[in-house]
Enzyme design. Structure first.
Site, mmCIF file in Angstrom:
data_model
loop_
_atom_site.group_PDB
_atom_site.id
_atom_site.type_symbol
_atom_site.label_atom_id
_atom_site.label_comp_id
_atom_site.label_asym_id
_atom_site.label_seq_id
_atom_site.Cartn_x
_atom_site.Cartn_y
_atom_site.Cartn_z
ATOM 1 N N GLY A 1 3.756 4.534 2.908
ATOM 2 C CA GLY A 1 3.125 4.827 1.634
ATOM 3 C C GLY A 1 2.638 3.555 0.984
ATOM 4 O O GLY A 1 2.929 2.451 1.443
ATOM 5 N N SER A 2 1.835 3.723 -0.060
ATOM 6 C CA SER A 2 1.389 2.571 -0.817
ATOM 7 C C SER A 2 1.108 3.019 -2.233
ATOM 8 O O SER A 2 0.874 4.199 -2.494
ATOM 9 C CB SER A 2 0.132 1.973 -0.186
ATOM 10 O OG SER A 2 -0.917 2.903 -0.230
ATOM 11 N N GLY A 3 1.158 2.064 -3.148
ATOM 12 C CA GLY A 3 0.888 2.357 -4.546
ATOM 13 C C GLY A 3 0.045 1.251 -5.134
ATOM 14 O O GLY A 3 -0.537 0.456 -4.390
ATOM 15 N N TYR A 4 -0.011 1.153 -6.452
ATOM 16 C CA TYR A 4 -0.788 0.113 -7.126
ATOM 17 C C TYR A 4 -0.325 -1.270 -6.701
ATOM 18 O O TYR A 4 -1.101 -2.193 -6.612
ATOM 19 C CB TYR A 4 -0.604 0.224 -8.648
ATOM 20 C CG TYR A 4 -1.455 1.282 -9.299
ATOM 21 C CD1 TYR A 4 -1.931 2.366 -8.588
ATOM 22 C CD2 TYR A 4 -1.795 1.187 -10.654
ATOM 23 C CE1 TYR A 4 -2.702 3.342 -9.187
ATOM 24 C CE2 TYR A 4 -2.575 2.156 -11.265
ATOM 25 C CZ TYR A 4 -3.026 3.230 -10.530
ATOM 26 O OH TYR A 4 -3.793 4.169 -11.137
ATOM 27 N N THR A 5 0.974 -1.395 -6.438
ATOM 28 C CA THR A 5 1.566 -2.714 -6.259
ATOM 29 C C THR A 5 1.984 -3.009 -4.832
ATOM 30 O O THR A 5 1.793 -4.108 -4.341
ATOM 31 C CB THR A 5 2.829 -2.822 -7.160
ATOM 32 O OG1 THR A 5 2.529 -2.261 -8.432
ATOM 33 C CG2 THR A 5 3.270 -4.253 -7.302
ATOM 34 N N LYS A 6 2.588 -2.005 -4.194
ATOM 35 C CA LYS A 6 3.294 -2.281 -2.950
ATOM 36 C C LYS A 6 2.801 -1.450 -1.763
ATOM 37 O O LYS A 6 2.255 -0.356 -1.934
ATOM 38 C CB LYS A 6 4.791 -2.011 -3.157
ATOM 39 C CG LYS A 6 5.468 -3.012 -4.035
ATOM 40 C CD LYS A 6 6.740 -2.480 -4.671
ATOM 41 C CE LYS A 6 6.473 -1.788 -5.971
ATOM 42 N NZ LYS A 6 7.578 -0.975 -6.456
ATOM 43 N N VAL B 1 4.319 0.013 1.923
ATOM 44 C CA VAL B 1 5.612 0.267 2.561
ATOM 45 C C VAL B 1 5.374 0.670 4.007
ATOM 46 O O VAL B 1 4.614 1.602 4.272
ATOM 47 C CB VAL B 1 6.395 1.362 1.820
ATOM 48 C CG1 VAL B 1 7.760 1.576 2.448
ATOM 49 C CG2 VAL B 1 6.553 1.001 0.347
ATOM 50 N N LYS C 1 8.974 -3.364 2.272
ATOM 51 C CA LYS C 1 8.040 -3.356 1.136
ATOM 52 C C LYS C 1 7.394 -4.717 1.011
ATOM 53 O O LYS C 1 8.085 -5.745 1.040
ATOM 54 C CB LYS C 1 8.775 -3.046 -0.168
ATOM 55 C CG LYS C 1 8.785 -1.587 -0.535
ATOM 56 C CD LYS C 1 9.148 -1.365 -1.989
ATOM 57 C CE LYS C 1 9.512 0.093 -2.195
ATOM 58 N NZ LYS C 1 9.807 0.413 -3.601
ATOM 59 N N ASP D 1 7.543 4.750 -15.235
ATOM 60 C CA ASP D 1 6.586 5.417 -14.346
ATOM 61 C C ASP D 1 7.347 6.470 -13.547
ATOM 62 O O ASP D 1 7.773 6.233 -12.433
ATOM 63 C CB ASP D 1 5.926 4.380 -13.438
ATOM 64 C CG ASP D 1 4.796 4.986 -12.624
ATOM 65 O OD1 ASP D 1 4.452 6.166 -12.868
ATOM 66 O OD2 ASP D 1 4.266 4.293 -11.737
#
Ligand SMILES: Nc1ncnc2c1ncn2[C@@H]1O[C@H](COP(=O)(O)OP(=O)(O)O)[C@@H](O)[C@H]1O
Ligand SMILES: *[C@@H]1O[C@H](CO)[C@@H](O)[C@H](O)[C@H]1NC(C)=O
Ligand SMILES: *[C@@H]1O[C@H](CO)[C@@H](O)[C@H](O)[C@H]1NC(C)=O
Ligand SMILES: *[C@@H]1O[C@H](CO)[C@@H](O)[C@H](O)[C@H]1NC(C)=O
Ligand SMILES: *[C@@H]1O[C@H](CO)[C@@H](O)[C@H](O)[C@H]1NC(C)=O
Ligand SMILES: [Mg+2]
Length: 492
Positions: free
Chosen positions: A130-135, A137, A151, A269
């Site tokens: 997965g991935s988000g705004y910051t990281k 994985v 991460k 969040d």
């Protein structure tokens, strides 16, 4: 010579074309560059040294702000010392600031309970989790085949993109974004709980998988327990028992966070994508937006929680703090992101009044987290013990003949919903009696069997079917055949 002249002219023309394309590209990029610079400072001359220096200063300011955000997380709250899990001597904040020095300086040595850069030397990367705004994985097998999640800074993420726009410094930006990863790492260390993902170790700088040499440079790799991203759509189609488990785990987590070693922690969040499951158990994985401070206030109006459909106002304490605001914020988010979707739907009839009560008290914020946890544990107790089934007719089993030590084969199955099996009808039951009353209520059901398989609450898995061709010995199973349907042909 004309031929010579022509080819010279052609060469000159070509050179001119190439040169003008290059020049226009250069002007274009300079314009872009200038435009970007002027967006963040009122510069008139692009590329001015002064501008670079001020961008640099702004970036360093930001780096220091992020660092200041982490330091209080390393200190125990006033008047408290931390009990050490390994050593009998009391752990003071000095040890924690050593940890901070290790993190900040990128000079961390492997601790006994944690994995360091060494464990990243021979990893097998399987896929992106997965991935988000910051990281970002990734799913890996560490040397020795041990599964883990790593991460890293998400180089393609929004945080990185915004920073590059602001500061045009890839190295500095990676470092800035990496502070969120470091903050998360410290929080994971301070907030250990069964419903928080387990920190296995980390590698800062050094010679990690990505071959960084010396310095930190934002090259932070956090090694975590591997989970599965929470699939809300899939969960919506799961049996109530599994959906209840996710909600119960969440409430247990929030109960812990309300009285954590860092004080009452709010998850700013709060969304399903910040959680994963490990063998069906819910675990929080995104902690970089966790806030351990209750907001300060002068009047009650400063202690307002705003949500799209509801606002709540709490009293401002004499000490000028919105006491309990973090806890309430978490409860309402649990209600709006989890409970409304997962809890009421298909709740067992004997428990619906209790579920309705939880829905109301969390949706109205009329209960604190202690009372909410108590209500959840009550439901779990009733469900496990079968006490919610007291209206079952004791005669339910009378219509069935039981064959112990037998299984069936050549099954003709029918589907029910929500079933533990895609092909057939597999449901969890408290007892053979409950299974019998379910079978009797399904028009297709002529028999069911119980095996030794149990759900997380300890309830039995029963599989229901419309017929089977024969029975065979199976020590782990018992078969219940419905007499009226199996033995007698339907009346003509
Ligand atoms: N330990 C883990 N196991 C499996 N998936 C994970 C794990 N940690 C995070 N993920 C997945 O990676 C995504 C991004 O991680 P997260 O920490 O939320 O990054 P960000 O701060 O950028 O949102 C998550 O939404 C989740 O789906
Ligand atoms: C740049 O803009 C800021 C406010 O936007 C202003 O305070 C400052 O004086 C300006 N500096 C120059 C050199 O014009
Ligand atoms: C919540 O408060 C905000 C700001 O005071 C206001 O604009 C909004 O309409 C309120 N929402 C509800 C649902 O009351
Ligand atoms: C809680 O119950 C009251 C009274 O029955 C009702 O008016 C209110 O809408 C309910 N709130 C929620 C969030 O379900
Ligand atoms: C909640 O329970 C804890 C013990 O688990 C207790 O110390 C605390 O005072 C309780 N809080 C409230 C508001 O009742
Ligand atoms: Mg996230």
């Amino acid at each position: 010579m004309p031929a010579m002249g022509a080819s010279l002219r052609a060469a000159a023309l070509l050179a001119f074309v190439v040169l003008s394309v290059l020049v226009s590209l250069l002007i274009g990029s300079l314009q872009q560059f200038g435009a970007r610079i002027t967006r963040f400072s009122n510069a008139t001359v692009a590329g001015d040294d002064e501008q670079f220096a001020s961008l640099r200063r702004a970036l360093i300011y930001q780096l220091n702000e992020r660092r200041k955000e982490i330091i209080p997380l390393l200190l125990p709250p006033p008047g408290q010392t931390l009990p050490s899990p390994q050593h009998s001597q009391t752990r003071t904040f000095n040890l924690d600031s050593t940890l901070w020095d290790e993190i900040a300086g990128g000079l961390r040595e492997a601790r006994l309970d944690e994995m360091g850069c060494d464990s990243l030397l021979d990893v097998q990367t399987l896929q992106i989790l997965g991935s988000g705004y910051t990281k970002l994985v990734v799913k890996v097998n560490l040397a020795g085949g041990q599964p883990a999640a790593l991460k890293l800074v998400n180089e393609q993420g929004i945080d990185m993109e915004k920073c590059l726009e602001d500061f045009k410094d890839p190295q500095g930006c990676r470092e800035l974004v990496a502070y969120k990863l470091k903050k998360e790492m410290v929080l994971l260390q301070r907030l250990q709980h069964p419903n928080v993902i387990k920190l296995k170790g980390h590698c800062v700088g050094g010679q990690g998988v990505w071959g960084a040499r010396g310095g930190d440079g934002g090259r932070v790799t956090v090694i975590l327990e591997q989970g599965s991203p929470l699939q809300m759509i899939q969960l919506l189609q799961s049996p109530w028992e599994d959906r209840f488990r996710v909600c119960l785990d969440l409430v247990r987590l929030l109960h812990f966070l309300s009285r954590s070693p860092l004080g009452s922690v709010a998850l700013l969040d709060f969304q399903p994508r910040q959680f994963v499951t490990v063998s069906g158990e819910l675990k929080l994985t995104d902690l970089d937006d966790a806030s351990p401070q209750e907001p300060e206030c002068r009047a009650d109006a400063d202690c307002t929680l705003q949500f799209p459909h509801r606002n709540f106002t709490l009293p401002c304490s004499a000490a000028g703090v919105c006491e309990g605001l973090n806890e309430r914020r978490n409860i309402y988010n649990a209600y709006r992101y989890f409970f409304t979707y997962l809890l009421p739907h298909q709740a067992p009839p004997g428990l619906t009044h209790l579920v309705d009560h939880i829905m109301n008290s969390t949706g109205e914020l009329s209960a604190d987290i202690n009372q909410t946890l108590e209500a959840f544990e009550d439901i779990l107790h009733l469900y496990k013990s079968g006490l919610h089934l007291d209206s079952l007719p004791p005669s339910a089993l009378r219509d069935y003949s039981v064959m112990r030590g037998m299984g069936t084969s050549g099954n003709v199955e029918y589907r029910c919903w929500p079933s533990y099996s895609q092909q057939g009808c597999v449901l969890s039951v408290h007892s053979a009696q409950e299974a019998a009353s379910i079978c009797s209520s399904h028009s297709h059901c002529t028999s069911f069997s119980l095996s030794g398989h149990k759900t997380w609450t300890g309830r039995l898995l029963a599989s229901f079917r419309s017929s089977f061709s024969h029975m065979e010995p199976d020590a782990t199973s018992e078969v219940y055949v419905r007499k009226s349907k199996a033995a007698q042909p339907p009346p003509v």
